[in-house]
Design a protein around this motif. Structure first.
Motif, short mmCIF file in Angstrom:
data_model
loop_
_atom_site.label_atom_id
_atom_site.label_comp_id
_atom_site.label_asym_id
_atom_site.label_seq_id
_atom_site.Cartn_x
_atom_site.Cartn_y
_atom_site.Cartn_z
N ILE A 95 0.89 -1.21 -0.02
CA ILE A 95 -0.12 0.04 -0.06
C ILE A 95 0.93 1.40 0.17
N THR B 185 -1.58 -6.06 -5.10
CA THR B 185 -1.96 -7.44 -4.48
C THR B 185 -1.45 -8.54 -5.25
N THR C 167 -2.23 0.44 -4.59
CA THR C 167 -1.97 -0.99 -4.02
C THR C 167 -1.37 -1.67 -5.13
#
Length: 91
Positions: A8, A71, A69
């Motif tokens: 993040i 992931t 972000t």
């Protein structure tokens, strides 16, 4: 169980409060502030793969101060602890 690591990037104004807000999200098992290119790392653990999108896009990305972000969904977990438990039968 589905596990994911979310990197993040935060806006400067959110640095003091974002870690606690991340930790409050259901499904986030751990949140760390880190050095380097990213500001925080969140570990997400959810019972079903379908729940991951709700946690990441429905909740985490909606927090004020989250700028970006990345992931990574985990395939398998390996740790020294897991290996020791597997071979410690009868001890």
């Amino acid at each position: 169980m589905t596990n994911a690591v979310v990197l993040i990037g935060a806006e400067r104004d959110a640095m003091a409060t974002l870690g606690g807000e991340l930790a409050e999200i259901e499904g986030v098992s751990e949140a760390w502030s880190v050095t380097g290119e990213w500001d925080f790392v969140a570990i997400i653990r959810v019972p079903r793969h379908e729940m991951l999108a709700d946690v990441v896009t429905g909740q985490l990305l909606q927090l004020p101060g989250v700028a970006r972000t990345s992931t990574m969904v985990a395939f398998e977990a390996f740790s020294k602890h897991d290996l020791e438990a597997m071979f410690s039968v009868g001890e």
